[in-house]
Design a protein around this motif. Structure first.
Motif, mmCIF file in Angstrom:
data_model
loop_
_atom_site.group_PDB
_atom_site.id
_atom_site.type_symbol
_atom_site.label_atom_id
_atom_site.label_comp_id
_atom_site.label_asym_id
_atom_site.label_seq_id
_atom_site.Cartn_x
_atom_site.Cartn_y
_atom_site.Cartn_z
ATOM 1 N N SER A 118 -28.302 -83.814 78.440
ATOM 2 C CA SER A 118 -29.366 -83.272 79.272
ATOM 3 C C SER A 118 -30.699 -83.186 78.531
ATOM 4 N N TYR A 119 -30.682 -83.255 77.209
ATOM 5 C CA TYR A 119 -31.904 -83.169 76.426
ATOM 6 C C TYR A 119 -32.468 -84.537 76.031
ATOM 7 N N ARG B 109 -23.154 -81.947 75.950
ATOM 8 C CA ARG B 109 -24.245 -81.003 76.210
ATOM 9 C C ARG B 109 -25.593 -81.593 75.818
ATOM 10 N N VAL B 110 -25.612 -82.512 74.869
ATOM 11 C CA VAL B 110 -26.871 -83.078 74.381
ATOM 12 C C VAL B 110 -27.473 -84.053 75.396
ATOM 13 N N ALA C 188 -35.966 -85.121 77.274
ATOM 14 C CA ALA C 188 -36.959 -84.343 76.528
ATOM 15 C C ALA C 188 -37.312 -85.029 75.211
ATOM 16 N N PHE C 189 -36.312 -85.620 74.536
ATOM 17 C CA PHE C 189 -36.584 -86.322 73.286
ATOM 18 C C PHE C 189 -37.414 -87.584 73.543
ATOM 19 N N THR D 222 -33.145 -92.603 70.492
ATOM 20 C CA THR D 222 -32.693 -91.968 71.720
ATOM 21 C C THR D 222 -32.325 -93.013 72.768
#
Length: 75
Positions: free
Chosen positions: A50-51, A47-48, A54-55, A37
């Motif tokens: 923003s995550y 879109r990914v 979290a990862f 990451t």
């Protein structure tokens, strides 16, 4: 009449080995998640993106859990 269960002072060897193995596996998986990451972050506008945080948080939680499993004594 009461049922008395006598438990030994030490945990079985298989339980201890499984706990340590799960701890090592958790550290490894958390490290892989954090590494991939941070080394290849998602491109901006995707879109990914923003995550990604979290990862990273999930990876660090797995590492902390793995260290905890390695240090704690099985009972």
């Amino acid at each position: 009449c009461c049922l008395v269960i006598l438990m030994s002072e030490e945990a079985p060897l298989g339980l201890t080995v499984a706990e340590k193995f799960c701890g090592l596996l958790s550290i490894f998986l958390g490290g892989v998640i954090v590494y991939f990451t941070s080394v290849d972050p998602p491109k901006s506008g995707d879109r990914v993106e923003s995550y990604a945080l979290a990862f990273l948080a999930g990876g660090f939680i797995l590492i902390i859990l793995g260290v905890f499993l390695l240090l704690v004594k099985a009972e």
